[in-house]
Design a protein around this motif. Structure first.
Motif, short mmCIF file in Angstrom:
data_model
loop_
_atom_site.label_atom_id
_atom_site.label_comp_id
_atom_site.label_asym_id
_atom_site.label_seq_id
_atom_site.Cartn_x
_atom_site.Cartn_y
_atom_site.Cartn_z
N ASP A 166 0.82 -1.21 0.00
CA ASP A 166 0.00 0.00 0.00
C ASP A 166 0.86 1.26 0.00
OD1 ASP A 166 -2.65 1.10 0.00
OD2 ASP A 166 -2.35 1.70 2.08
N LEU A 167 1.98 1.22 0.70
CA LEU A 167 2.89 2.37 0.71
C LEU A 167 3.51 2.57 -0.67
CD1 LEU A 167 4.19 4.62 2.28
CD2 LEU A 167 5.87 2.99 3.17
N LEU A 168 3.86 1.48 -1.36
CA LEU A 168 4.37 1.59 -2.72
C LEU A 168 3.35 2.25 -3.64
CD1 LEU A 168 6.12 -1.87 -3.38
CD2 LEU A 168 7.20 0.30 -2.77
N VAL A 169 2.09 1.85 -3.50
CA VAL A 169 1.04 2.38 -4.37
C VAL A 169 0.75 3.84 -4.05
CG1 VAL A 169 -1.41 2.19 -4.98
CG2 VAL A 169 0.01 0.13 -4.81
N GLU A 170 0.56 4.15 -2.77
CA GLU A 170 0.19 5.51 -2.37
C GLU A 170 1.31 6.52 -2.66
OE1 GLU A 170 -2.79 6.50 -1.48
OE2 GLU A 170 -3.48 4.44 -1.76
N SER A 171 2.56 6.08 -2.60
CA SER A 171 3.68 6.99 -2.85
C SER A 171 3.96 7.17 -4.34
CB SER A 171 4.94 6.46 -2.16
OG SER A 171 5.36 5.23 -2.76
N GLY A 172 3.39 6.29 -5.17
CA GLY A 172 3.65 6.36 -6.61
C GLY A 172 4.78 5.45 -7.06
N LEU A 173 5.48 4.81 -6.13
CA LEU A 173 6.57 3.91 -6.50
C LEU A 173 6.07 2.71 -7.30
CD1 LEU A 173 8.73 3.88 -3.26
CD2 LEU A 173 9.58 4.43 -5.54
N ALA A 174 4.87 2.24 -6.97
CA ALA A 174 4.33 1.06 -7.66
C ALA A 174 4.13 1.33 -9.15
CB ALA A 174 3.02 0.62 -7.02
N GLU A 175 3.89 2.56 -9.53
CA GLU A 175 3.72 2.88 -10.95
C GLU A 175 4.98 2.59 -11.74
OE1 GLU A 175 2.28 6.83 -11.44
OE2 GLU A 175 0.55 6.53 -10.10
N HIS A 176 6.11 2.53 -11.04
CA HIS A 176 7.39 2.28 -11.71
C HIS A 176 7.87 0.85 -11.53
CE1 HIS A 176 7.85 6.62 -12.37
NE2 HIS A 176 7.38 6.77 -11.14
#
Length: 506
Positions: free
Chosen positions: A227-237
């Protein structure tokens, strides 16, 4: 901030190798401190078999001090000031104080040795990892409040988060990994820097990203890290397929929140892992990652039907392909990729069992298709039930209980875990008087289909079935012509349009 560390507060004794090594360095006239994760772990009441030390000694001095004392040592990290060694059951790295400078366009630092422990601690990723234990005096050095932040369950950086993440963007993923492993939160300023600098993760190698992701998924609470990856925008990469699960909910709320559903499935899959003596000991990356990725095919297959419902036709097959593609990009090994993608592909197979029931043949195919992943598939399928409708949840659970009971009952009668035809390749060739080739493969598949459909037969029954099948094959009537069945099959394939004319003659 420095004070004596109370080792009596530890839940387990401090390994003797730690003060013993400290004494050796002190006797040689050098400083030595236990540093980083091992110090953090002392506050958590655990001792890691991997120990990190830092010193003002240079690599040549380190080797001179440990030679003859260490079981073995190596110099692979020498250019970075690191000497590795093994002593007893511990793997140890001893690194000269560092004061590196970073090129903003690269992760690789320009290595510069330092002379002060405090300067070395300042360059570390988070305050909870920027503590040191001077040896052998047991003096705790904590200039940035790491013990305080660890007690508060907060991830902070020794300096400005933007500077820390610019030095090494992988630290942003490490913050999410700590959220999963240690169940801590990131400080607001750390989250803001992660969000602003997420794109810089692109300069990090796929292998390093993969390793951090694996540790995150295998943590105590991987859903919080994801969830932290997604909310921070890191998951988009790094995991854009997961970020895409946050589908816009239509005004009539005709389908559940796929993203939150996936996090719930991940959490429930973790809860269904068994211990080391069980079928799926945790943490099990394959099960967990399949649980996270099982619905990634939904965004591209979502359709609003005229009836008002929403469909995701074939999202399982689409999701398996997307999962394999992402894992290949992250440089996962082939076996792990195949296992995770196969689970994603099979996760919908069970649905419909409770309504229509399955023949024994269908149960055999389910077991055979799952192969060694069967126990994981059991857990993934059960984890995929997140409905709040208690009656529906109970009905699905009852149906899967019934399926597992049928699998167990059939397994007592048959070797379901390794279904094979009743005749092997050697027996097929002997019975049909053919050589290795496509004909044998076709015969093998015929017998396997019979085995799936009707269960095991005696060798004599299987032989009779094979003879009947063979008599209907065009190759069987050609054996007396002197042509091999394999040659005949090739000729047959050339003229398979039924005209009797080979493709090369047209």
């Amino acid at each position: 901030m420095a004070h004596l560390f109370d080792s009596s507060a530890l839940k387990s004794p401090l390994p003797g190798v730690i003060p013993e090594l400290g004494t050796r360095f002190e006797d040689a006239g050098y400083e030595l401190s236990l540093v980083g994760g091992p110090v953090r772990d002392l506050f958590l009441g655990r001792v890691s078999p991997d120990l990190d030390f830092t010193t003002n000694a240079r690599p040549d001095d380190i080797i001179r001090i440990i030679r003859g004392w260490a079981d073995t040592f190596w110099e692979i990290g020498r250019e970075f000031g690191t000497i590795g060694m093994r002593k007893g059951g511990f793997q140890v790295e001893i690194t000269t104080y560092r004061a590196d400078a970073y090129d903003p366009s690269s992760r690789k630092p320009a290595v510069a040795f330092g002379d002060k422990l405090e300067d070395d601690l300042f360059r570390r990723d988070f305050t909870m990892n920027a503590m040191a234990l001077r040896l052998p005096s047991m003096e705790l050095v904590d200039p940035f409040g790491g013990a305080r932040d660890l007690h508060a369950g907060m991830v902070r950086t020794p300096g400005a988060p933007s500077t820390s993440f610019s030095d090494d963007p992988l630290r942003m993923m490490r913050a999410a990994r700590f959220a999963s492993q240690l169940q801590v939160q990131v400080a607001p300023e750390v989250f803001e820097a992660m969000r602003d600098m997420a794109g810089r993760i692109g300069i990090i190698s796929a292998e390093r990203v993969r390793d951090e992701l694996t540790k995150l998924i295998n943590g105590k609470a991987p859903w919080t890290g994801v969830d932290l990856l997604v909310e921070s925008g890191l998951a988009e990469h790094v995991l854009p397929e997961v970020a895409a699960l946050k589908l816009e909910i239509d005004e009539h709320h005709r389908h559940k929140d796929v993203y939150q559903h996936s996090l719930t499935v991940l959490r429930q899959a973790c809860e269904l892992e068994t211990d080391a003596d069980g079928a799926v000991p945790g943490p099990d990356f394959v099960l967990r990652f399949a649980a996270l990725m099982h619905d990634v095919g939904k965004p591209s297959t979502r359709r609003f039907e005229p009836s008002g419902s929403v469909s995701f036709l074939h999202h399982d097959a689409v999701g398996a392909k997307l999962t394999a593609k992402r894992m290949k990009a992250l440089r996962f090994d082939n076996d792990t990729i195949k296992s995770v993608a196969r689970l994603v592909e099979l996760h919908m197979r069970f649905y419909g069992y409770g309504d229509a029931g399955w023949t024994d043949s269908a149960v055999r195919r389910y077991v055979n298709d799952a192969g060694p992943l069967l126990e994981r598939l059991h857990r993934l399928t059960r984890s995929d039930v997140t409905t709040r409708n208690r009656r529906k949840a109970e009905r699905l659970a009852f149906a899967y209980d019934d399926l597992e009971q049928r699998i167990a009952a059939l397994a007592e009668q048959e070797e379901l875990a390794a279904i094979r035809p009743d005749l092997d390749g050697e027996a097929i060739m002997a019975l049909l008087n053919v050589s290795p080739g496509p004909v044998v493969g076709r015969a093998y598949r015929f017998l396997l289909e019979e085995r799936m459909e009707n269960g095991p037969r005696s060798e004599a029954e299987a032989a009779e079935l094979l003879r009947t099948w063979w008599s209907a094959q065009p190759e069987s009537s050609m054996q007396d012509t002197g042509l091999s069945p394999d040659t005949t099959e090739k000729e047959s394939l050339r003229g398979q349009d039924g005209s009797g004319t080979n493709a090369k003659d047209k």
